[in-house]
Design a protein around this motif. Structure first.
Motif, PDB file in Angstrom:
ATOM      1  N   THR A 150     -26.720 -21.868 -19.268  1.00  0.00           N
ATOM      2  CA  THR A 150     -27.339 -21.262 -20.772  1.00  0.00           C
ATOM      3  C   THR A 150     -28.715 -21.446 -20.965  1.00  0.00           C
ATOM      4  OG1 THR A 150     -27.231 -21.487 -23.481  1.00  0.00           O
ATOM      5  CG2 THR A 150     -27.180 -22.847 -21.972  1.00  0.00           C
ATOM      6  N   GLU A 151     -29.871 -20.164 -21.017  1.00  0.00           N
ATOM      7  CA  GLU A 151     -30.891 -20.173 -21.144  1.00  0.00           C
ATOM      8  C   GLU A 151     -31.574 -21.114 -22.479  1.00  0.00           C
ATOM      9  OE1 GLU A 151     -32.777 -17.689 -23.616  1.00  0.00           O
ATOM     10  OE2 GLU A 151     -31.715 -16.367 -24.496  1.00  0.00           O
ATOM     11  N   TYR A 152     -30.729 -21.779 -23.381  1.00  0.00           N
ATOM     12  CA  TYR A 152     -30.412 -22.517 -23.904  1.00  0.00           C
ATOM     13  C   TYR A 152     -31.229 -23.937 -23.364  1.00  0.00           C
ATOM     14  CZ  TYR A 152     -30.598 -18.903 -27.182  1.00  0.00           C
ATOM     15  OH  TYR A 152     -30.487 -17.859 -27.769  1.00  0.00           O
ATOM     16  N   GLY A 153     -31.399 -25.058 -24.693  1.00  0.00           N
ATOM     17  CA  GLY A 153     -31.213 -26.885 -23.962  1.00  0.00           C
ATOM     18  C   GLY A 153     -31.472 -27.298 -25.010  1.00  0.00           C
ATOM     19  N   LEU A 154     -31.400 -27.203 -26.228  1.00  0.00           N
ATOM     20  CA  LEU A 154     -31.579 -28.321 -27.194  1.00  0.00           C
ATOM     21  C   LEU A 154     -30.514 -29.776 -27.560  1.00  0.00           C
ATOM     22  CD1 LEU A 154     -32.991 -27.803 -29.936  1.00  0.00           C
ATOM     23  CD2 LEU A 154     -31.481 -26.979 -31.232  1.00  0.00           C
ATOM     24  N   GLN A 155     -29.905 -29.564 -27.835  1.00  0.00           N
ATOM     25  CA  GLN A 155     -29.095 -30.592 -27.556  1.00  0.00           C
ATOM     26  C   GLN A 155     -27.398 -30.373 -27.015  1.00  0.00           C
ATOM     27  OE1 GLN A 155     -31.005 -33.469 -30.600  1.00  0.00           O
ATOM     28  NE2 GLN A 155     -29.354 -32.766 -31.976  1.00  0.00           N
ATOM     29  N   ALA A 156     -27.147 -32.072 -27.047  1.00  0.00           N
ATOM     30  CA  ALA A 156     -25.535 -31.724 -26.116  1.00  0.00           C
ATOM     31  C   ALA A 156     -24.687 -32.895 -26.877  1.00  0.00           C
ATOM     32  CB  ALA A 156     -26.112 -31.722 -24.786  1.00  0.00           C
ATOM     33  N   GLY A 157     -22.956 -32.763 -26.748  1.00  0.00           N
ATOM     34  CA  GLY A 157     -22.948 -34.474 -26.794  1.00  0.00           C
ATOM     35  C   GLY A 157     -21.356 -34.199 -25.500  1.00  0.00           C
ATOM     36  N   VAL A 158     -21.112 -35.192 -24.717  1.00  0.00           N
ATOM     37  CA  VAL A 158     -20.144 -35.228 -24.522  1.00  0.00           C
ATOM     38  C   VAL A 158     -19.095 -36.239 -24.642  1.00  0.00           C
ATOM     39  CG1 VAL A 158     -21.554 -36.689 -23.270  1.00  0.00           C
ATOM     40  CG2 VAL A 158     -19.444 -36.207 -22.279  1.00  0.00           C
ATOM     41  N   PHE A 159     -17.865 -36.093 -25.120  1.00  0.00           N
ATOM     42  CA  PHE A 159     -17.237 -37.091 -25.422  1.00  0.00           C
ATOM     43  C   PHE A 159     -16.127 -37.637 -24.021  1.00  0.00           C
ATOM     44  CE2 PHE A 159     -17.114 -37.397 -29.700  1.00  0.00           C
ATOM     45  CZ  PHE A 159     -17.769 -36.772 -30.220  1.00  0.00           C
ATOM     46  N   THR A 160     -16.431 -39.002 -24.163  1.00  0.00           N
ATOM     47  CA  THR A 160     -16.022 -39.705 -23.085  1.00  0.00           C
ATOM     48  C   THR A 160     -15.664 -41.160 -23.728  1.00  0.00           C
ATOM     49  OG1 THR A 160     -15.570 -40.445 -20.436  1.00  0.00           O
ATOM     50  CG2 THR A 160     -17.450 -39.923 -21.692  1.00  0.00           C
ATOM     51  N   ASN A 161     -15.015 -41.846 -22.738  1.00  0.00           N
ATOM     52  CA  ASN A 161     -14.591 -42.737 -22.776  1.00  0.00           C
ATOM     53  C   ASN A 161     -15.763 -44.037 -21.035  1.00  0.00           C
ATOM     54  OD1 ASN A 161     -14.809 -43.724 -25.099  1.00  0.00           O
ATOM     55  ND2 ASN A 161     -12.623 -43.113 -25.337  1.00  0.00           N
ATOM     56  N   ASP A 162     -15.870 -42.719 -20.175  1.00  0.00           N
ATOM     57  CA  ASP A 162     -15.908 -43.435 -19.528  1.00  0.00           C
ATOM     58  C   ASP A 162     -17.781 -43.253 -18.835  1.00  0.00           C
ATOM     59  OD1 ASP A 162     -16.400 -42.838 -16.273  1.00  0.00           O
ATOM     60  OD2 ASP A 162     -15.164 -41.696 -15.424  1.00  0.00           O
ATOM     61  N   TYR A 163     -17.896 -44.318 -18.524  1.00  0.00           N
ATOM     62  CA  TYR A 163     -19.505 -44.857 -18.717  1.00  0.00           C
ATOM     63  C   TYR A 163     -20.073 -43.595 -17.753  1.00  0.00           C
ATOM     64  CZ  TYR A 163     -20.393 -48.426 -14.541  1.00  0.00           C
ATOM     65  OH  TYR A 163     -20.349 -49.012 -13.941  1.00  0.00           O
ATOM     66  N   SER A 164     -20.027 -43.838 -16.559  1.00  0.00           N
ATOM     67  CA  SER A 164     -20.445 -43.026 -16.025  1.00  0.00           C
ATOM     68  C   SER A 164     -20.165 -41.387 -15.756  1.00  0.00           C
ATOM     69  CB  SER A 164     -19.913 -43.597 -13.971  1.00  0.00           C
ATOM     70  OG  SER A 164     -18.850 -43.232 -13.756  1.00  0.00           O
ATOM     71  N   ALA A 165     -18.811 -41.388 -15.824  1.00  0.00           N
ATOM     72  CA  ALA A 165     -19.313 -39.548 -16.604  1.00  0.00           C
ATOM     73  C   ALA A 165     -19.987 -39.728 -17.451  1.00  0.00           C
ATOM     74  CB  ALA A 165     -17.655 -39.412 -16.518  1.00  0.00           C
ATOM     75  N   ILE A 170     -18.814 -31.644 -24.174  1.00  0.00           N
ATOM     76  CA  ILE A 170     -17.852 -31.664 -23.366  1.00  0.00           C
ATOM     77  C   ILE A 170     -16.786 -32.761 -24.162  1.00  0.00           C
ATOM     78  CG2 ILE A 170     -17.696 -32.436 -21.254  1.00  0.00           C
ATOM     79  CD1 ILE A 170     -20.489 -31.506 -20.645  1.00  0.00           C
ATOM     80  N   VAL A 171     -15.804 -32.508 -23.658  1.00  0.00           N
ATOM     81  CA  VAL A 171     -14.655 -33.153 -23.985  1.00  0.00           C
ATOM     82  C   VAL A 171     -13.502 -33.460 -22.853  1.00  0.00           C
ATOM     83  CG1 VAL A 171     -12.803 -34.195 -25.896  1.00  0.00           C
ATOM     84  CG2 VAL A 171     -14.144 -31.738 -26.117  1.00  0.00           C
ATOM     85  N   LEU A 172     -14.294 -34.299 -22.133  1.00  0.00           N
ATOM     86  CA  LEU A 172     -13.976 -35.063 -20.851  1.00  0.00           C
ATOM     87  C   LEU A 172     -12.281 -35.650 -21.551  1.00  0.00           C
ATOM     88  CD1 LEU A 172     -16.428 -36.772 -18.901  1.00  0.00           C
ATOM     89  CD2 LEU A 172     -15.198 -34.313 -18.756  1.00  0.00           C
ATOM     90  N   LYS A 173     -10.979 -35.206 -19.813  1.00  0.00           N
ATOM     91  CA  LYS A 173      -9.358 -35.978 -19.799  1.00  0.00           C
ATOM     92  C   LYS A 173      -9.576 -37.518 -21.075  1.00  0.00           C
ATOM     93  CE  LYS A 173      -9.196 -36.690 -15.070  1.00  0.00           C
ATOM     94  NZ  LYS A 173      -9.527 -35.734 -14.107  1.00  0.00           N
ATOM     95  N   ASP A 174     -10.562 -38.305 -20.853  1.00  0.00           N
ATOM     96  CA  ASP A 174     -10.148 -39.636 -20.818  1.00  0.00           C
ATOM     97  C   ASP A 174     -10.661 -39.880 -22.334  1.00  0.00           C
ATOM     98  OD1 ASP A 174     -12.976 -39.529 -20.340  1.00  0.00           O
ATOM     99  OD2 ASP A 174     -12.732 -41.118 -21.157  1.00  0.00           O
ATOM    100  N   ALA A 175     -11.022 -38.737 -23.528  1.00  0.00           N
ATOM    101  CA  ALA A 175     -11.862 -39.347 -24.228  1.00  0.00           C
ATOM    102  C   ALA A 175     -10.723 -38.928 -25.530  1.00  0.00           C
ATOM    103  CB  ALA A 175     -12.640 -37.271 -24.653  1.00  0.00           C
TER     104      ALA A 175
END
Ligand code: NAD
Length: 470
Positions: free
Chosen positions: A396-411, A252-257
């Motif tokens: 998705t039926e899967y759930g291995l790993q995930a990444g999120v790029f953001t500088n907003d700690y609550s997001a 996930i790439v959020l707008k503040d990333a």
């Protein structure tokens, strides 16, 4: 190359060719084992149980350190063999070798830390006067069944903890790339008694199935596709099973990333090992506001990748495991284009090569992102909010790993808590893994955890010993 069973080299009347996906040349042949040979491996592994169980933890640990030294001195030769059989760039093969050394080191250390605990039976009704403690005891024979994409390190993730807690092992390596693993097994056999480690080549549906259904095998440690994993879980009966299966990991790439950081994450996450990574970045979910900027930068970095001979140090994108595998990726991309997606760069196939491909305007219902696409493809899905990003990540039926790029700690914390996956990284893509961390997915991505300490838990059973002192 022959199988190794009970310390002896064993062949078969039927042989299978192992081919270099880069040029189609035959590298070697391996035996196609019959079921009698599978039974022989099971017999030898059972016979050898006593020999490893009688060794002290001190000795097992030292032996694992000795194997590690042998692996280090064979680093270059094994990395080249890995590149030949898998088609991965030599620099990536060297990283796989280094991670294999690290995995062995962690197991050699863990061999000395297999503790039980004292249990206060007097906290229960009629328990007064007992002294009780637990011990973690080996399961017996572990069958390690592994896939083609990281054959060496994924197999060592099974062999090393299995030996650390004094099991014997039968390895069923991937048919496309068995050689590096078989050479490694020879190094282990030089240090451990005959029969402690055995290799069994042949068809997964035959010898793999035989191991899975045999009552004389105590544990199946499997890494591979969901289809095979599901079949194994249905057939394994009463034995313990660990399943490390496919993934469809979101980034996930959020707008503040930090966009440059996120682009780097995609380059590593989607194109490593030509995209044939269970925890590869397979869906890029970007907030619409920054999507154009992000995709331009991603295209620019993607076009810097160098496709070529895997043994050439300049190569950063090798082949897929076979031409058939590349054709499947080509079809998945072209179906997405028919449904409205747009290729920004890449999209062409040449034999087993498939170009690093960035594809935009992908929607969450397209097969390209519903199924696990195992190739160098970066599909971009646009979203308008954090809520929508999390919903798409979880669709998705899967759930291995995930990444999120953001500088907003609550997001970041919302993603960490709401994404249904075994691991969620903040400002790092899903392909990141250290060999000591608990690794294993949720949903269809698997059952159980690997990562040396966690594998040891799955490869031992807890025995309680109670002394009645009154
Ligand atoms: P696969 O399931 O086709 O094969 C894996 C192994 O299972 C091979 O050794 C194969 O010979 C054996 N096998 C096949 N049929 C069998 C049967 N009936 N019984 C027992 N064994 C059988 O997988 P693959 O194509 O080699 O690997 C790619 C898949 O592996 C992808 O889905 C990828 O995501 C997944 N994978 C998962 C992880 C993880 O740790 N979660 C790591 C790497 C790869």
């Amino acid at each position: 190359m022959d199988m190794l069973i009970g310390g002896k080299h064993i062949s078969s009347d039927d042989l299978e060719e192992v081919k270099n996906p880069y040029n189609g040349e035959v590298i070697d042949t391996v035996p196609i084992a019959h079921l009698q040979t599978a039974q022989l491996a099971i017999d030898e592994a059972n016979k050898a149980k006593k020999s490893i169980q009688e060794m002290s933890a001190f000795k097992v640990s030292n032996k694992l350190f000795d194997v590690l030294e042998k692996l280090k001195s064979n680093r270059q030769a094994l990395a080249e063999l890995l590149s030949l059989e898998v088609g991965k760039p030599i620099n990536e093969s060297l990283v796989e070798l280094d991670r294999s050394v690290e995995t062995l080191k962690l197991a050699a250390e863990e061999a000395k830390r297999i503790y039980g605990e004292s249990v206060p039976l007097d906290a229960g009704l009629n328990g007064k006067g007992f002294f009780a403690f637990t011990q973690r005891v080996p399961l017996g024979v572990v069958a390690a069944i592994t896939p083609f994409n990281y054959p060496l390190n994924l197999t060592i993730h099974k062999i090393a903890p299995a030996l650390a807690c004094k099991n014997t092992v039968i390895i069923k390596p991937p048919s496309e790339a068995p050689l590096t693993v078989m050479k490694f097994a020879e190094l282990v056999n030089e240090e451990f008694p005959d029969g402690v480690i055995n290799t069994l080549t042949g068809y997964g549906s035959e010898v793999g199935d035989y191991l899975v259904t045999s009552p004389e095998v105590n544990k199946i440690s499997f890494t591979g596709s969901v289809t095979t994993g599901l079949m194994i879980s249905q057939k394994a009966g009463m034995k313990k099973v660990t399943l490390e299966l496919g993934g469809n990991d979101p980034l996930i790439v959020l707008k503040d990333a930090d966009i440059d950081k996120a682009v780097k994450g995609v380059i590593n996450g989607a194109f490593l090992n030509a995209g044939q990574v269970c925890m590869g970045v397979k869906r890029i979910i970007v907030e619409d506001e920054i999507a154009d900027d992000f995709s331009q930068k991603l295209v620019c970095e993607t076009e810097k990748l160098v496709m070529g001979n895997p043994l050439d140090e300049k190569t950063t994108l090798g082949t897929l495991i076979s031409e058939n595998a590349a054709i499947q990726v080509e079809e998945a991309v072209s179906n997405a284009v028919t449904e409205g997606a747009e290729i920004l760069t890449g999209g062409a196939r040449d034999g087993a090569f498939y170009e690093a491909t960035v594809i935009d305007n992908v929607t969450p219902d397209m097969d390209l992102v519903v199924r696990e696409t195992f190739g160098p493809v970066a599909p971009i899905i646009h979203v308008n909010s954090l809520d929508e990003a999390i919903d798409v990540a979880n669709a998705t039926e899967y759930g291995l790993q995930a990444g999120v790029f953001t500088n907003d700690y609550s997001a970041a914390m919302r993603c960490a808590q709401e994404i249904d996956a075994g691991t969620v990284f903040v400002n790092k893509q899903s392909t990141f893994r250290t060999d000591n961390m608990p690794f294993g997915g949720f949903k269809s991505s698997g059952v159980g955890k690997e990562g040396i300490k966690y594998s040891v838990e799955e490869m031992t059973k807890t025995k309680l010993i109670g002394l009645n002192l009154r």
